[in-house]
Design a protein around this motif. Sequence first.
Motif, PDB file in Angstrom:
ATOM      1  N   LYS A  61       0.813  -1.222   0.000  1.00 46.95           N
ATOM      2  CA  LYS A  61       0.000   0.000   0.000  1.00 46.95           C
ATOM      3  C   LYS A  61       0.844   1.270   0.000  1.00 46.95           C
ATOM      4  O   LYS A  61       0.343   2.343  -0.298  1.00 46.95           O
ATOM      5  N   MET A  62       2.125   1.129   0.309  1.00 41.49           N
ATOM      6  CA  MET A  62       3.003   2.299   0.389  1.00 41.49           C
ATOM      7  C   MET A  62       3.495   2.765  -0.984  1.00 41.49           C
ATOM      8  O   MET A  62       4.025   3.861  -1.110  1.00 41.49           O
ATOM      9  N   PHE A  63       3.324   1.912  -2.020  1.00 36.49           N
ATOM     10  CA  PHE A  63       3.907   2.212  -3.324  1.00 36.49           C
ATOM     11  C   PHE A  63       2.864   2.171  -4.430  1.00 36.49           C
ATOM     12  O   PHE A  63       2.004   1.305  -4.451  1.00 36.49           O
ATOM     13  N   SER A  64       2.969   3.103  -5.370  1.00 42.98           N
ATOM     14  CA  SER A  64       2.114   3.044  -6.553  1.00 42.98           C
ATOM     15  C   SER A  64       2.768   2.168  -7.616  1.00 42.98           C
ATOM     16  O   SER A  64       2.082   1.587  -8.454  1.00 42.98           O
ATOM     17  N   SER A  65       4.085   2.069  -7.573  1.00 42.25           N
ATOM     18  CA  SER A  65       4.806   1.129  -8.432  1.00 42.25           C
ATOM     19  C   SER A  65       6.103   0.767  -7.726  1.00 42.25           C
ATOM     20  O   SER A  65       6.615   1.528  -6.898  1.00 42.25           O
ATOM     21  N   ARG A  66       6.628  -0.418  -8.065  1.00 45.03           N
ATOM     22  CA  ARG A  66       7.900  -0.840  -7.501  1.00 45.03           C
ATOM     23  C   ARG A  66       8.495  -1.904  -8.418  1.00 45.03           C
ATOM     24  O   ARG A  66       7.764  -2.668  -9.055  1.00 45.03           O
TER      25      ARG A  66
END
Length: 126
Positions: A61-66
């Motif tokens: 939930k902390m990242f929009s992409s990784r």
Amino acid sequence: MSEHNKRIIERYIEAYNLFDIEGMLRLMHEQVLFRNYSNGVMDTETRGMQQFGELAAKSAKMFSSRCQTITNYSAIADQAEVQIDYEAILATDLPNGLKSGDKIQLKGKSVFEIQEGKILVIEDYS
């Protein structure tokens, strides 16, 4: 490192990059141990598939992409060491001052131990 173990690690990285928590968990040993080290200090540890899954869901939930990209493999005793280039875009503000939309780029390594065809240990270093 066996081709089988290399493929397990690659499948884990693929699932991670796709935010596929269930796909990650399918590769885990029931007693999986996960540790994260940042600047030489262990800041996170989980034991067992349930704790790992909870952390993975929270982290997603902390990242929009990784994206983790494997740059090198090496085998050390019963462990596989994988050099990683990591890039992510934040989806939330962090307490350290980074903001939603900020890009993170890191180099690090992950150490895997695989038993019975499942990932038993993951240690991430950045």
